[in-house]
Write a protein that holds these residues in place. Structure first.
Motif, PDB file in Angstrom:
ATOM      1  N   THR A  98       0.810  -1.218   0.000  1.00 49.65           N
ATOM      2  CA  THR A  98       0.000   0.000   0.000  1.00 49.65           C
ATOM      3  C   THR A  98       0.844   1.269   0.000  1.00 49.65           C
ATOM      4  OG1 THR A  98      -0.233  -0.064   2.407  1.00 49.65           O
ATOM      5  CG2 THR A  98      -1.997  -1.065   1.110  1.00 49.65           C
ATOM      6  N   ARG A  99       2.017   1.223   0.624  1.00 48.40           N
ATOM      7  CA  ARG A  99       2.858   2.418   0.697  1.00 48.40           C
ATOM      8  C   ARG A  99       3.939   2.452  -0.372  1.00 48.40           C
ATOM      9  NH1 ARG A  99       3.777   4.013   6.753  1.00 48.40           N
ATOM     10  NH2 ARG A  99       4.305   5.956   5.742  1.00 48.40           N
ATOM     11  N   ARG A 100       4.007   1.389  -1.176  1.00 47.92           N
ATOM     12  CA  ARG A 100       4.862   1.315  -2.360  1.00 47.92           C
ATOM     13  C   ARG A 100       6.360   1.444  -2.078  1.00 47.92           C
ATOM     14  NH1 ARG A 100       2.315   1.440  -7.244  1.00 47.92           N
ATOM     15  NH2 ARG A 100       4.147   2.395  -8.164  1.00 47.92           N
ATOM     16  N   PHE A 101       6.840   0.629  -1.132  1.00 45.88           N
ATOM     17  CA  PHE A 101       8.274   0.514  -0.940  1.00 45.88           C
ATOM     18  C   PHE A 101       8.642  -0.953  -0.847  1.00 45.88           C
ATOM     19  CE2 PHE A 101       6.404   1.875   3.132  1.00 45.88           C
ATOM     20  CZ  PHE A 101       6.634   0.765   3.922  1.00 45.88           C
ATOM     21  N   ARG A 102       9.931  -1.247  -1.035  1.00 45.90           N
ATOM     22  CA  ARG A 102      10.353  -2.635  -1.183  1.00 45.90           C
ATOM     23  C   ARG A 102      11.294  -3.131  -0.097  1.00 45.90           C
ATOM     24  NH1 ARG A 102      12.744  -2.473  -7.017  1.00 45.90           N
ATOM     25  NH2 ARG A 102      13.550  -0.545  -6.167  1.00 45.90           N
ATOM     26  N   HIS A 103      11.655  -2.294   0.857  1.00 45.15           N
ATOM     27  CA  HIS A 103      12.567  -2.696   1.926  1.00 45.15           C
ATOM     28  C   HIS A 103      12.087  -2.127   3.256  1.00 45.15           C
ATOM     29  CE1 HIS A 103      14.922  -2.804  -1.789  1.00 45.15           C
ATOM     30  NE2 HIS A 103      15.521  -3.830  -1.232  1.00 45.15           N
ATOM     31  N   VAL A 104      12.117  -2.964   4.288  1.00 50.79           N
ATOM     32  CA  VAL A 104      11.710  -2.521   5.622  1.00 50.79           C
ATOM     33  C   VAL A 104      12.758  -2.972   6.641  1.00 50.79           C
ATOM     34  CG1 VAL A 104       9.963  -2.714   7.442  1.00 50.79           C
ATOM     35  CG2 VAL A 104       9.244  -2.635   5.065  1.00 50.79           C
ATOM     36  N   PRO A 105      13.375  -2.026   7.325  1.00 51.72           N
ATOM     37  CA  PRO A 105      14.292  -2.398   8.404  1.00 51.72           C
ATOM     38  C   PRO A 105      13.514  -3.024   9.568  1.00 51.72           C
ATOM     39  CG  PRO A 105      14.693  -0.149   7.662  1.00 51.72           C
ATOM     40  CD  PRO A 105      13.394  -0.588   7.063  1.00 51.72           C
ATOM     41  N   VAL A 106      14.140  -3.994  10.203  1.00 55.98           N
ATOM     42  CA  VAL A 106      13.563  -4.654  11.372  1.00 55.98           C
ATOM     43  C   VAL A 106      14.291  -4.112  12.590  1.00 55.98           C
ATOM     44  CG1 VAL A 106      13.074  -6.868  12.478  1.00 55.98           C
ATOM     45  CG2 VAL A 106      13.173  -6.719   9.965  1.00 55.98           C
ATOM     46  N   VAL A 107      13.549  -3.642  13.573  1.00 55.63           N
ATOM     47  CA  VAL A 107      14.154  -3.091  14.776  1.00 55.63           C
ATOM     48  C   VAL A 107      13.734  -3.894  16.002  1.00 55.63           C
ATOM     49  CG1 VAL A 107      14.404  -0.733  13.894  1.00 55.63           C
ATOM     50  CG2 VAL A 107      12.311  -1.392  15.047  1.00 55.63           C
ATOM     51  N   SER A 108      14.636  -3.915  16.963  1.00 56.29           N
ATOM     52  CA  SER A 108      14.377  -4.567  18.243  1.00 56.29           C
ATOM     53  C   SER A 108      14.972  -3.698  19.323  1.00 56.29           C
ATOM     54  CB  SER A 108      15.019  -5.955  18.254  1.00 56.29           C
ATOM     55  OG  SER A 108      14.836  -6.562  19.510  1.00 56.29           O
ATOM     56  N   GLU A 109      14.144  -3.272  20.243  1.00 57.96           N
ATOM     57  CA  GLU A 109      14.573  -2.406  21.336  1.00 57.96           C
ATOM     58  C   GLU A 109      15.316  -1.169  20.837  1.00 57.96           C
ATOM     59  OE1 GLU A 109      16.639  -4.766  24.237  1.00 57.96           O
ATOM     60  OE2 GLU A 109      14.994  -6.213  24.348  1.00 57.96           O
ATOM     61  N   GLY A 110      14.814  -0.593  19.762  1.00 67.14           N
ATOM     62  CA  GLY A 110      15.370   0.633  19.216  1.00 67.14           C
ATOM     63  C   GLY A 110      16.618   0.460  18.369  1.00 67.14           C
ATOM     64  N   ARG A 111      17.057  -0.765  18.180  1.00 72.65           N
ATOM     65  CA  ARG A 111      18.266  -1.046  17.405  1.00 72.65           C
ATOM     66  C   ARG A 111      17.922  -1.866  16.171  1.00 72.65           C
ATOM     67  NH1 ARG A 111      21.107   2.639  19.008  1.00 72.65           N
ATOM     68  NH2 ARG A 111      22.144   2.546  21.015  1.00 72.65           N
ATOM     69  N   LEU A 112      18.726  -1.691  15.160  1.00 73.66           N
ATOM     70  CA  LEU A 112      18.568  -2.413  13.908  1.00 73.66           C
ATOM     71  C   LEU A 112      18.827  -3.899  14.118  1.00 73.66           C
ATOM     72  CD1 LEU A 112      17.929  -1.644  11.000  1.00 73.66           C
ATOM     73  CD2 LEU A 112      20.370  -1.342  10.627  1.00 73.66           C
ATOM     74  N   ALA A 113      17.861  -4.745  13.707  1.00 70.61           N
ATOM     75  CA  ALA A 113      17.980  -6.192  13.909  1.00 70.61           C
ATOM     76  C   ALA A 113      17.993  -6.962  12.595  1.00 70.61           C
ATOM     77  CB  ALA A 113      16.834  -6.683  14.791  1.00 70.61           C
ATOM     78  N   GLY A 114      17.788  -6.259  11.485  1.00 75.30           N
ATOM     79  CA  GLY A 114      17.756  -6.909  10.176  1.00 75.30           C
ATOM     80  C   GLY A 114      17.040  -6.028   9.180  1.00 75.30           C
ATOM     81  N   ILE A 115      16.834  -6.578   8.002  1.00 78.74           N
ATOM     82  CA  ILE A 115      16.068  -5.886   6.966  1.00 78.74           C
ATOM     83  C   ILE A 115      15.395  -6.944   6.115  1.00 78.74           C
ATOM     84  CG2 ILE A 115      18.005  -5.725   5.344  1.00 78.74           C
ATOM     85  CD1 ILE A 115      16.848  -2.888   4.575  1.00 78.74           C
ATOM     86  N   VAL A 116      14.169  -6.669   5.687  1.00 80.32           N
ATOM     87  CA  VAL A 116      13.461  -7.590   4.800  1.00 80.32           C
ATOM     88  C   VAL A 116      13.061  -6.841   3.535  1.00 80.32           C
ATOM     89  CG1 VAL A 116      12.628  -9.176   6.585  1.00 80.32           C
ATOM     90  CG2 VAL A 116      11.251  -7.179   5.987  1.00 80.32           C
ATOM     91  N   SER A 117      13.095  -7.570   2.443  1.00 84.18           N
ATOM     92  CA  SER A 117      12.682  -7.004   1.160  1.00 84.18           C
ATOM     93  C   SER A 117      11.376  -7.648   0.736  1.00 84.18           C
ATOM     94  CB  SER A 117      13.744  -7.261   0.092  1.00 84.18           C
ATOM     95  OG  SER A 117      13.778  -8.646  -0.231  1.00 84.18           O
ATOM     96  N   ILE A 118      10.740  -7.064  -0.238  1.00 84.55           N
ATOM     97  CA  ILE A 118       9.504  -7.639  -0.760  1.00 84.55           C
ATOM     98  C   ILE A 118       9.787  -9.035  -1.314  1.00 84.55           C
ATOM     99  CG2 ILE A 118       9.648  -6.610  -3.066  1.00 84.55           C
ATOM    100  CD1 ILE A 118       6.427  -6.870  -1.004  1.00 84.55           C
ATOM    101  N   GLY A 119      10.973  -9.230  -1.873  1.00 85.24           N
ATOM    102  CA  GLY A 119      11.357 -10.556  -2.371  1.00 85.24           C
ATOM    103  C   GLY A 119      11.433 -11.586  -1.249  1.00 85.24           C
ATOM    104  N   ASP A 120      11.959 -11.179  -0.093  1.00 86.24           N
ATOM    105  CA  ASP A 120      12.013 -12.081   1.063  1.00 86.24           C
ATOM    106  C   ASP A 120      10.605 -12.493   1.495  1.00 86.24           C
ATOM    107  OD1 ASP A 120      14.827 -11.753   1.261  1.00 86.24           O
ATOM    108  OD2 ASP A 120      14.577 -10.028   2.618  1.00 86.24           O
ATOM    109  N   LEU A 121       9.699 -11.522   1.491  1.00 84.78           N
ATOM    110  CA  LEU A 121       8.339 -11.799   1.936  1.00 84.78           C
ATOM    111  C   LEU A 121       7.605 -12.699   0.947  1.00 84.78           C
ATOM    112  CD1 LEU A 121       7.258  -8.325   3.368  1.00 84.78           C
ATOM    113  CD2 LEU A 121       8.462 -10.192   4.485  1.00 84.78           C
ATOM    114  N   VAL A 122       7.769 -12.430  -0.332  1.00 84.87           N
ATOM    115  CA  VAL A 122       7.130 -13.266  -1.354  1.00 84.87           C
ATOM    116  C   VAL A 122       7.665 -14.694  -1.263  1.00 84.87           C
ATOM    117  CG1 VAL A 122       6.937 -13.665  -3.846  1.00 84.87           C
ATOM    118  CG2 VAL A 122       6.539 -11.377  -2.907  1.00 84.87           C
TER     119      VAL A 122
END
Length: 143
Positions: A98-122
């Motif tokens: 819906t927001r038309r982007f392909r990468h989302v950082p994953v955070v845990s307790e305010g820190r970067l924990a990973g990143i997922v792409s639309i390809g990873d989700l598919v």
């Protein structure tokens, strides 16, 4: 399925650049890692932005070659949409679509924990569908 499952499969390594890094350095990192977006983070790992290939192309068209010496902070998206490892793949997929982007950082307790792409989700959703299909076939043939 949760985002945590994707991170377990792909790992939590995140390529990042500092906000003061040049756009040329950003492009080098995109090419070296064969990725479409890079997280912008401070030395202590605090997420401050994200930059995609599309961002570079749009700004390059407007500003020309001098963009290459500009800091990444000039072109990054600073209002970054993030998720947590406990978020569902379906929920994050919906936000990305819906927001038309392909990468989302994953955070845990305010820190970067990973990143997922639309390809990873598919890929993860296809895996679930394949497992469901295999279970149905086993059920049908088991009768």
């Amino acid at each position: 399925m949760l985002i945590a499952a994707i991170l377990r499969a792909k790992g939590s390594e995140v390529v990042s650049v500092a906000p003061e890094a040049t756009v040329a350095r950003l492009l080098t990192e995109l090419a070296r890692h064969n990725i479409g977006a890079i997280v912008v983070a401070t030395e202590d790992g605090t997420l401050v932005g994200i930059v995609s290939e599309r961002d570079v192309v749009r700004h390059l068209e407007r500003r020309g070659p001098e963009l290459l010496t500009a800091p990444v902070s000039d072109i990054m998206t600073s209002d970054v949409v993030t998720c947590t490892a406990e978020d569902s793949v379906e929920e994050v997929s919906e936000h990305m679509t819906t927001r038309r982007f392909r990468h989302v950082p994953v955070v845990s307790e305010g820190r970067l924990a990973g990143i997922v792409s639309i390809g990873d989700l598919v890929k993860s959703r296809l895996s679930v569908l394949e497992d469901d299909r295999a279970q149905l076939e086993a059920y049908i043939h088991g009768q």
